[in-house]
Design an enzyme around this catalytic site. Sequence first.
Site, PDB file in Angstrom:
ATOM      1  CE  LYS A   1      -4.418   1.230  -5.459  1.00 26.99           C
ATOM      2  NZ  LYS A   1      -3.682   1.282  -4.266  1.00 26.99           N
TER       3      LYS A   1
ATOM      4  CE  LYS B   1      -4.844   9.678  -3.123  1.00 29.31           C
ATOM      5  NZ  LYS B   1      -4.635  10.329  -1.941  1.00 29.31           N
TER       6      LYS B   1
ATOM      7  CE  LYS C   1       2.092   5.683  -3.994  1.00 27.09           C
ATOM      8  NZ  LYS C   1       1.935   6.481  -2.780  1.00 27.09           N
TER       9      LYS C   1
HETATM   10  P1  TYM Z   1      -4.247   6.388   1.018  1.00 30.03           P
HETATM   11  O1  TYM Z   1      -4.213   7.854   1.327  1.00 30.03           O
HETATM   12  O2  TYM Z   1      -3.711   5.952  -0.298  1.00 30.03           O
HETATM   13  O3  TYM Z   1      -5.707   5.837   1.122  1.00 30.03           O
HETATM   14  C1  TYM Z   1      -6.548   6.044   2.247  1.00 30.03           C
HETATM   15  C2  TYM Z   1      -7.431   4.836   2.473  1.00 30.03           C
HETATM   16  O4  TYM Z   1      -8.224   4.560   1.316  1.00 30.03           O
HETATM   17  C3  TYM Z   1      -8.123   3.175   0.980  1.00 30.03           C
HETATM   18  N1  TYM Z   1      -8.259   3.021  -0.482  1.00 30.03           N
HETATM   19  C4  TYM Z   1      -9.131   2.186  -1.081  1.00 30.03           C
HETATM   20  N2  TYM Z   1     -10.055   1.336  -0.581  1.00 30.03           N
HETATM   21  C5  TYM Z   1     -10.814   0.636  -1.459  1.00 30.03           C
HETATM   22  N3  TYM Z   1     -10.699   0.758  -2.809  1.00 30.03           N
HETATM   23  C6  TYM Z   1      -9.790   1.582  -3.367  1.00 30.03           C
HETATM   24  N4  TYM Z   1      -9.704   1.696  -4.688  1.00 30.03           N
HETATM   25  C7  TYM Z   1      -8.947   2.355  -2.489  1.00 30.03           C
HETATM   26  N5  TYM Z   1      -7.950   3.260  -2.681  1.00 30.03           N
HETATM   27  C8  TYM Z   1      -7.552   3.664  -1.454  1.00 30.03           C
HETATM   28  C9  TYM Z   1      -6.731   2.769   1.457  1.00 30.03           C
HETATM   29  O5  TYM Z   1      -6.649   1.376   1.662  1.00 30.03           O
HETATM   30  C10 TYM Z   1      -6.613   3.554   2.744  1.00 30.03           C
HETATM   31  O6  TYM Z   1      -7.193   2.847   3.824  1.00 30.03           O
HETATM   32  N6  TYM Z   1      -0.303   4.490   3.424  1.00 30.03           N
HETATM   33  C11 TYM Z   1      -1.664   4.974   3.629  1.00 30.03           C
HETATM   34  C12 TYM Z   1      -1.761   6.100   4.629  1.00 30.03           C
HETATM   35  C13 TYM Z   1      -1.237   5.806   6.003  1.00 30.03           C
HETATM   36  C14 TYM Z   1      -1.858   4.937   6.953  1.00 30.03           C
HETATM   37  C15 TYM Z   1      -1.045   5.028   8.130  1.00 30.03           C
HETATM   38  C16 TYM Z   1      -2.964   4.092   6.922  1.00 30.03           C
HETATM   39  C17 TYM Z   1      -0.155   6.365   6.590  1.00 30.03           C
HETATM   40  N7  TYM Z   1      -0.033   5.899   7.870  1.00 30.03           N
HETATM   41  C18 TYM Z   1      -1.347   4.290   9.257  1.00 30.03           C
HETATM   42  C19 TYM Z   1      -3.251   3.342   8.076  1.00 30.03           C
HETATM   43  C20 TYM Z   1      -2.452   3.457   9.224  1.00 30.03           C
HETATM   44  C21 TYM Z   1      -2.170   5.517   2.295  1.00 30.03           C
HETATM   45  O7  TYM Z   1      -1.390   5.972   1.479  1.00 30.03           O
HETATM   46  O8  TYM Z   1      -3.514   5.571   2.184  1.00 30.03           O
END
Ligand code: TYM
Length: 326
Positions: free
Chosen positions: A192, A195, A111
């Site tokens: 992957k 967004k 990022k």
């Molecule tokens: P975020 O908002 O980017 O994504 C949410 C969830 O979607 C999964 N994900 C994917 N899984 C499979 N293939 C993909 N291409 C793909 N893109 C996204 C992510 O693995 C995630 O599970 N840092 C985290 C948010 C967060 C969080 C937490 C998660 C904040 N606190 C505590 C777990 C526990 C995030 O940015 O997810």
Amino acid sequence: MTRVFSGIQPTGEIHLGNYLGALRNWQKMQHECDAVYCIVDLHALTVPQDPKELHAATLRMAQLLLATGIDPEKATMFVQSHVREHTEGGWLMETTVSFGELRRMTQFKDKSERADFISAGLFTYPALQAADILLHDTEEVPVGEDQKQHIEITRDIAERFNSRYGETFVLPKAVIPKTGARVMDLQNPENKMSKSAESPQGLVKLLEPLKSIEKKFKRAVTDTETEVRYDPAAKPGVSNLLSILAAVTDGDPHELAKGYTQYGPLKTDTAEAVVEAIRPIQARYEELANDPAETARLLGLGADKAREVAARTIARAKKNLGLLEG
Ligand code: TYM
């Protein structure tokens, strides 16, 4: 009951990767576990946001989670900024994690390379995520593959804290689905699905018209061979389609591959399976979108439940740290 916690950022369009990698599991786990799901608006602030858009996106995300089947009677669903203990816990984690550990995080590297403005919060992001998880005495964290490193650092932080200040936090572990843990971009299957996709054609959004989803699958990049085989290294495009089909139908990508001799039918079947999975979500979302007051009420109830547990854990941590009671 196993305590489960997970989070999702409210901004950007929610896509098939989020759904297959995380949200489907969230929905399943709420039936067997004590589940807590959080819309992490404070994490979204690590990059500049338009206030109006953030406000709308947070409500939209809550409605979408409800539409995917999260039941507020079963699971606790809340917004991160509604529970101040998360911010407070974030500081305690920042003082426990090292600069070197944060510098090694691949998400920060990715990022920060792309960002015009690198906030300090983008760097300390995993500390806040660790607080999210640890404040809820979490045992299992259902996430996609890309979050593995964040869960590992959370464990390290918890272990370090416990060994310095005495038993305080439960050690969590990641729960990553067998298929769908890393959904790839339909146009650039080496990357992957995310967004920030280069081409909108590679990103399947949960709320886009079903016809457009179908088209994206039909135009998905494969390769110049004709053999249908599950081999992510040699055949990333075809393997991605097989993984998606397997995730949606609870199948096995190697087995599914045996049923195809051409790419066309694989694309059509995958499109159809995805569309059928998304159709009811879109229908429920339309209903919920008409009643923002009800969504806000449910989020209020969720925050009350989340605060109770988080406050207890923070009090325990502060006591063990030797902070004077206020
Ligand atoms: P975020 O908002 O980017 O994504 C949410 C969830 O979607 C999964 N994900 C994917 N899984 C499979 N293939 C993909 N291409 C793909 N893109 C996204 C992510 O693995 C995630 O599970 N840092 C985290 C948010 C967060 C969080 C937490 C998660 C904040 N606190 C505590 C777990 C526990 C995030 O940015 O997810």
